[in-house]
Design an enzyme around this catalytic site. Structure first.
Site, short mmCIF file in Angstrom:
data_model
loop_
_atom_site.label_atom_id
_atom_site.label_comp_id
_atom_site.label_asym_id
_atom_site.label_seq_id
_atom_site.Cartn_x
_atom_site.Cartn_y
_atom_site.Cartn_z
N ASP B 374 0.79 -1.23 0.00
CA ASP B 374 0.00 0.00 0.00
C ASP B 374 0.82 1.29 0.00
O ASP B 374 0.35 2.31 -0.49
CB ASP B 374 -0.95 0.00 1.20
CG ASP B 374 -2.07 -1.02 1.05
OD1 ASP B 374 -2.59 -1.16 -0.08
OD2 ASP B 374 -2.44 -1.68 2.03
N TYR B 462 -9.94 -0.68 3.16
CA TYR B 462 -9.35 -0.82 4.49
C TYR B 462 -8.96 0.53 5.07
O TYR B 462 -8.53 1.42 4.36
CB TYR B 462 -8.08 -1.67 4.42
CG TYR B 462 -8.26 -3.00 5.12
CD1 TYR B 462 -8.55 -4.14 4.41
CD2 TYR B 462 -8.15 -3.10 6.50
CE1 TYR B 462 -8.74 -5.36 5.04
CE2 TYR B 462 -8.34 -4.31 7.15
CZ TYR B 462 -8.63 -5.43 6.41
OH TYR B 462 -8.82 -6.63 7.04
N ASP B 530 19.09 6.22 16.93
CA ASP B 530 20.38 6.87 17.22
C ASP B 530 20.44 7.08 18.73
O ASP B 530 20.15 8.16 19.24
CB ASP B 530 20.47 8.24 16.51
CG ASP B 530 20.90 8.12 15.05
OD1 ASP B 530 20.96 6.99 14.53
OD2 ASP B 530 21.15 9.16 14.44
#
Lengths: 731, 731
Positions: B374, B462, B530
């Site tokens: 998608d 959806y 990080d």
């Protein structure tokens, strides 16, 4: 110094004994830490001295429209209502007129609760009907024997009186636990040892630790291990262990059986910055932007009612709830209203925490035995303390009290032990917006509001928050949150760089001289599902890869669902498998939806942990109910406690694992589903000195139970309906 | 009848073409369904006709103290701020003056977004500093070739211009998708087929379905499959499939390449009771007690600020957020304030949804190819529609707009695409009550308030709700909710009892003639962690059973933690295993806590699903990034999209799985963690006609990142601070 300590110790001992005598005839005063009735100043001296007070908290604010019943006059209104204050008193007096209890006072009551009527009686009862049967189930210890009695309150007769021949003992009484913590003080060696570790006896805080079962040496008497801490300078004494000092106590004679001290070289951790009480911390900087007040507000009041203190009605749900000294909260006769027909449909006859198993992962002398079974050993409900309004539960919560019996059979009240509230977190019940592809301009969204029944058990250091969360779409989420304080180990090391072998620490260094020991938590739930009736079947719907035949499809593979009904118990001993996924349905084989699917609910796992201990390890024999995540047994009134009725020091011969091996038929029967929620816990520094809550959950979820989405017609939130709020006057 | 339909069809076609011409020079009008500017009455005729309107919703109520920036005058204020309206316009004009784009109008812009500056430039930037580099990254198709360009906005130069040689195509434009749904109408066979199934052309609603890649036949041109539905009598046309009718369209030429009709014997489901719009349902009975209004209230306002529309500051968190047409929401430079030192510490440089993979489990002609990606195919952000205030997000939410480029390079605004709000559900941050054992009378509980960044993408049927939830204890929870409408299959059967082989249905019968087809959802997240700096290591902390030696301990077994640092990528290809549990830490090997633990965050899985398809199945080659739940790669600016930069019709030669096989060193490097959240979905009747939300999540959780619990000093809720609320005036 020595003399002063000795004097203080003698004073303490005498005061303690006086307190014991005094409290046994005490009225049930509300608990207040500075109560003048206390002989000892408990904020100054040892912490356990108030534990006999049969603690009652102040009531929380009652913002619900439902009034709490008056416990002094409360009568049973439903066949499953717990024993009232009067009924407990009556049970005790019947018992005291029954030999051998009529001829001795040297017995202790370990359980005195409602003996629930048989299912048909409960299910045919309707509001307004008389309550026909009221029976009490009593477990008492007399002369080292466990007596099991049924007391009929109408006929005032004892209708059952058996003596257990099982290996284990009943749940400890609170009196067992608290007196065990006194017991080492009679031993001069213990006292010398404590002082030699630099701890004043007046700073001592001790914990009673169930010792499991590890062979003959510890059999045939009720033993407990006591370990102690220094509470000098902090309320969080758990972070200041006197490491390696273990005292074995005979719980009945109170004698010191054995003292083991293998921690002489281990310093008591300093406990700096371990106090977690707001009163101690509120003037310290917070290191973050403060949060503006935020609250779940319902100025028109909550949408639920609690009838007669136990029957909850909310949205499409109705159920009965009660407090239980062993299970904590018991949810019974949960029914949901059908969105088509409007009828109330049965979902679950009874749901509760059946047992916990908490093995620590350290095989050394002071730690190997720490393999707690908190419900059967300590009483998960007995350890559930009053909830803190506005913090444990939001505004508009309803609070339910627990009414339990003490060791002498007299009733006491645990106020505000359970709360019920509606929750809205900004979650979405369902939504659909048409995308730019179709451009239809539809946007329909429904907010998600749920109803939560909560309790929090503080089994010494750990706090377990247990939520039963009901959703309007028919789902029940059972959630366990872990918070509280770690059980830590003293260590000679103050930095990881001093540790020769990191793997041999059995945990993580959390602070100077403090190790958080690795452990597991397993919480096993009893779920007597009755989907549209008692006779149900358990169906595995397995998703497995199906390879296509050559030429059948451009696809090589897809997943196919295969249904398999469990015939007998062994078919339903389920170890969850990520790569052999299944849905687990409890269906009513006699009832189908409009388009022909059997109606059902499924058990849906979320994050969990599997037990990896050797199945022949003594603790794992006792905790064998955690060998699988799911079990299904035929309904049997005597099989409610996954670790056995008598868990304390038991050998594991009466567990769910043993029952299930009988491999009884379970197809189209009244069946009970057992689900175990697991956690592996490798502590980290963020858990020190108190742990941010870690949660996991599992769901009971309708699967072709309704003909369609039961909340299709739920309304959206509209601005015009929402509350109008202003900041608090104090702001 | 035939003649009327034909006339209507001709009218539709001409109107559609006029609309196409008209909208290409349109101003960006707010979307209103009854807008007079529409040529077609879209509530009456086919639904897709308004899709070119570059939809803008009405603004939500602005109850936050933070004002939304004015997009017409907005300038970039941070190096990561997305391109402004003016910058998009400027990029377009630079592009249009550059050959070959200066000499033709037959190209389409498939992506036009900020080219983010290099990390050091972003990290050294401080508020108030000038924004040095502004570059746009453009992907355009011209003559069936994918052009990749970098446009420097300062120098007004094109600094990169490459033509892709990869197999796949760029993300479709909204124009690709909508015109594809028109395209079949030029084919008389298609129209006859539709009418022969009893559907009026004016009731037709069609969807553009990416067709994956299944071999040579479909290569070298941009193809799409179109399937259609009847919207007669319901807005929920998805429940009325014209089963088995698939039209292959060339997206560039708009020609019909192939029509397959294998569903002639399958009736169109009637679609009774499928409309889900409140306007249609509000007069129908609800079948449950209505709920009183409930709301999260903060009359002093929320506690967060959004600086310049993108930089969020809340409690101990600061981060940058932006809308992206492909990823949806991007969270950047997330930092948390240390509870000891007060310094802001780096946690995550960039986090976003990288790709989705949604394979359906039906190998037949009209279904086998449904294996959606998608983000790369449809644009997860392009499909994120305006949120519904009070329902998608609670009161006091802040709404952020998306500014994207259309196929012609002109900017458009997706209003209220992302919301930010504080959530309080009655949850507990931490608690401890002293138990009756110690009787100390301590009860300390802290409420849990979180900050949520939310978007909801509607990829046709959806709806994916994506939440980034920040907690004060340092945890980030990434949660995906699935709602919206099932993709269903027409069936000759109206009851399960008519079905000869239940396993051959590929799903569940949901209603008469409607099958919910089994499918999986995988959502793969890019997480450039990080921890206190770029150079991190990935450490597996494995818990394994350790058997004791004879005589060592009364215990036979315990669990021991073993740490293992991943050296290269293959060491970090992780399949989660319930019975070989591990924690997965991202640590900074150069930084330790006070007591010597490496500082880190761990990736914590909750419920998820593993992909079981044949790894050599063509869709699984493309979705190979779901072969593991966790991967770790060295940071590489060009490796952001797990399915490859060009996903549409790609063969899977540029996926995360391919990159990871290079087995590059990842120890003490700038590393990126990839996590895939999976769902198996066997539909059930409760999902019909619209699905109650199902959610799962995973956490990024501090592990020895802080020296101790960072919320130890958080205050409890006090009655005096909470809002004062009254029911709404309308009540």
């Amino acid at each position: 110094m020595e003399t002063r300590s000795l004097l203080r110790y003698v004073f303490l001992l005498i005061s303690g004994l006086l307190l014991l005598l005094f409290t046994s005839t005490w009225l049930h005063l509300p608990y207040t830490p500075s109560d003048k009735a206390d002989f000892l100043d408990c904020t100054k001296y040892s912490p356990w001295c108030t534990s006999k007070n049969r603690i009652q908290s102040k009531s929380g604010p009652d913002q619900t429209t439902t009034r709490k019943p008056n416990l002094r006059t409360q009568l049973p209104h439903h066949p499953l209502d717990p024993l009232t204050l009067q009924e407990i008193t009556k049970t005790r007096s019947i018992l005291l007129s029954h030999p051998p209890f009529s001829t001795t006072s040297s017995f202790t009551i370990h359980s005195l609760v409602l003996q629930e009527p048989d299912k048909p009686e409960v299910l045919t009862w309707k509001p307004g009907d008389p309550i026909r049967t009221r029976q009490a189930s009593v477990i008492a210890i007399l002369d080292n024997q466990s007596h099991i009695l049924t007391v009929d309150l109408s006929s005032e007769k004892i209708t059952r009186h058996d003596i257990s021949s099982a290996s284990g003992y009943p749940t400890m009484t609170i009196e067992d636990m608290t007196t065990a913590t006194f017991a080492p003080l009679v031993d001069p060696i213990f006292n010398r040892t404590v002082r030699s570790r630099g701890v004043n006896l007046s700073d001592l805080a001790c914990l009673p630790i169930s010792l499991g079962w590890f062979g003959k040496k510890e059999e045939n008497r009720r033993l407990i291990k006591v370990q102690c801490y220094s509470m000098e300078g902090t309320a969080n004494f758990y972070m200041r262990p006197i490491e390696g000092l273990t005292v074995v106590i005979d719980m009945d004679t109170k004698e010191v059986v054995e003292i083991s001290d293998r921690g002489r070289d281990i310093p008591i951790p300093k406990g700096a910055d371990t106090d977690y009480r707001y009163a101690e911390l509120k003037n310290k900087p917070l290191s973050m932007r403060p949060l503006n007040p935020i609250s779940i507000e319902q100025p028109k009041g909550p949408s639920f009612e609690v009838e007669d203190g136990h029957r909850v009605k909310w949205a499409n749900w109705e159920f009965h709830m009660k407090a239980d000294p062993r299970a904590g909260v018991v949810i019974s006769d949960a029914k949901v209203r059908d969105s088509d027909s409007g009828e109330l449909r049965r979902v679950m006859y009874k749901g509760m925490t059946s047992e916990l198993f908490v093995p620590y992962m350290d095989p050394t002398d002071a730690w190997y035995f720490k393999t707690y079974m908190d419900a059967g050993e300590y009483g998960f409900g007995l350890q559930a303390m009053p909830l803190d309004p506005l913090n444990d539960c939001p505004r508009y919560a309803y609070y339910m009290d627990g009414v339990f019996a003490a060791a002498d059979g007299k009733p006491f009240v645990r106020e505000n032990m359970v709360c019920v509230f509606e929750s809205y977190a900004g979650e979405i019940g369902w939504r659909h917006a048409e995308s730019p592809i179709t451009g239809m301009g539809i946007r329909e969204v429904r907010p998600k509001v749920t109803l939560v029944v909560r309790m929090a058990a503080s089994v010494a250091n750990y706090d377990y928050i247990v939520d039963w969360e009901f959703q309007t779409d028919g789902l029940i989420r059972i959630k366990v949150g872990l918070s509280g304080i770690l059980m830590v180990k003293g260590s000679p090391y103050s930095n990881l760089n001093q540790v020769p072998d990191h793997e041999e620490m059995y945990g993580t260094i959390l602070s100077e001289n403090v190790i958080g020991v690795i452990h597991d938590h397993y919480i096993t739930f009893y779920l007597d599902m009755d989907i549209d009736g008692a006779d149900n079947s358990f169906v595995k719907v397995n998703l497995a890869r199906q390879d296509t035949d050559p030429g059948e499809s451009p696809r090589r593979s897809y997943l196919k669902a295969k249904r398999e009904t469990a015939k007998t118990e062994k078919d339903a001993q389920i170890k969850l498998k990520l790569y052999e996924p299944s849905e687990f349905h409890v269906i009513n084989p006699s009832k189908r939806t409009r388009v022909g699917n059997p109606v059902g609910y499924k058990v849906v796992s979320a994050g969990t942990a599997g037990n990896l201990l050797d199945p022949h390890d003594p603790p794992q024999l006792r905790g064998a109910f955690t060998n699988n995540q799911i079990w299904v047994t035929p309904y049997n009134k005597s099989e409610e406690w996954a670790g056995g009725l008598f868990v304390y020091q038991s050998k594991g011969e009466d567990t769910l694992a043993v029952w299930s091996e009988r491999n009884r038929p379970i197809e189209n029967k009244d069946i009970v589903v057992w689900y175990t929620l697991g956690f592996h816990h490798i502590p980290c520094q963020e858990d020190y000195p108190i742990m941010p809550t870690v949660s996991s959950s599992f769901d009971l979820k309708p699967v072709n139970f309704f003909n369609s989405n039961p909340i299709l017609r739920a309304p959206p939130n509209l601005e015009k309906d929402l509350p109008v709020c202003t900041p608090a006057a104090s702001a």
